[in-house]
Design an enzyme around this catalytic site. Structure first.
Site, short mmCIF file in Angstrom:
data_model
loop_
_atom_site.label_atom_id
_atom_site.label_comp_id
_atom_site.label_asym_id
_atom_site.label_seq_id
_atom_site.Cartn_x
_atom_site.Cartn_y
_atom_site.Cartn_z
N LEU A 77 0.82 -1.21 0.00
CA LEU A 77 0.00 0.00 0.00
C LEU A 77 0.86 1.27 0.00
O LEU A 77 0.58 2.23 -0.72
CB LEU A 77 -0.93 -0.02 1.22
N CYS A 100 10.94 11.16 3.79
CA CYS A 100 10.45 9.94 4.46
C CYS A 100 11.37 8.76 4.12
O CYS A 100 11.69 8.54 2.96
CB CYS A 100 9.02 9.65 4.00
N SER A 101 11.76 8.01 5.15
CA SER A 101 12.70 6.90 4.94
C SER A 101 12.11 5.78 4.09
O SER A 101 12.85 5.09 3.38
CB SER A 101 13.17 6.33 6.28
N ARG A 110 13.49 0.19 -4.93
CA ARG A 110 12.74 -0.84 -5.66
C ARG A 110 12.18 -0.32 -6.99
O ARG A 110 11.78 -1.11 -7.83
CB ARG A 110 11.60 -1.38 -4.79
#
Ligand code: COA
Length: 131
Positions: A77, A100-101, A110
């Site tokens: 999600l 944001c990590s 990815r």
């Protein structure tokens, strides 16, 4: 007899897949909406979201936080939320700061094609918040 058996088998498998989709355990694409007022891309139920801050007179989108409730974790999600934010940025010619990590360490690793939108270090010297 064999082919009838196979048809029954594949019918069962199809049912298994549609059942999984209905319960949200398969990889169907969830609906993500833009909540402009709250500076978020979020699920219909507002439970999962990616939050941003606009900078550089509205040309740079800083992705500051991603949140997915534990009940929906691990289904990709957060990745769908990122895609919504990156597609929006691409359509509006914004660049992105991956604060944001999840975005910097997981999503961009990815999905390296989205690196093209990442704001370059040199341009970040005079970043100012516009919200
Ligand atoms: N930073 C970077 N990557 C993280 C992470 C974090 N804090 N937490 C989990 N991940 C990675 C894991 O490596 C996981 O890998 P796996 O697929 O091999 O298990 C991957 O995210 C899961 O991806 P996805 O299914 O797309 O994410 P998700 O929908 O489960 O949501 C978070 C991931 C991080 C948004 C969710 O766990 C969450 O809301 N956590 C609490 C808030 C938070 O830490 N947000 C990120 C920093 S702002």
């Amino acid at each position: 007899i064999n082919s009838r058996f196979e048809m029954k088998e594949s019918g069962l498998r199809l049912r298994e897949i549609t059942d999984k989709m209905a319960t949200g355990t398969a990889t169907e694409k969830p609906k993500i909406v833009w909540n402009e007022g709250r500076h978020r891309f979020e699920t219909d139920d507002h439970e999962a979201f990616i939050e941003y801050k606009m900078k550089n007179d509205g040309k740079v989108m800083d992705l500051v936080r991603t949140f997915v409730p534990p009940s929906k974790a691990g289904l990709g999600l957060a990745s769908h939320l990122c895609v919504a934010a990156f597609e929006h940025a691409s359509e509006h010619s914004f660049s992105i700061i991956p604060t944001c990590s999840y975005v910097s360490e997981t999503f961009l690793h990815r999905n390296p094609t989205w690196q093209r939108l990442v704001h370059s270090e040199d341009d970040s010297k005079n970043l100012k918040s516009s919200i």
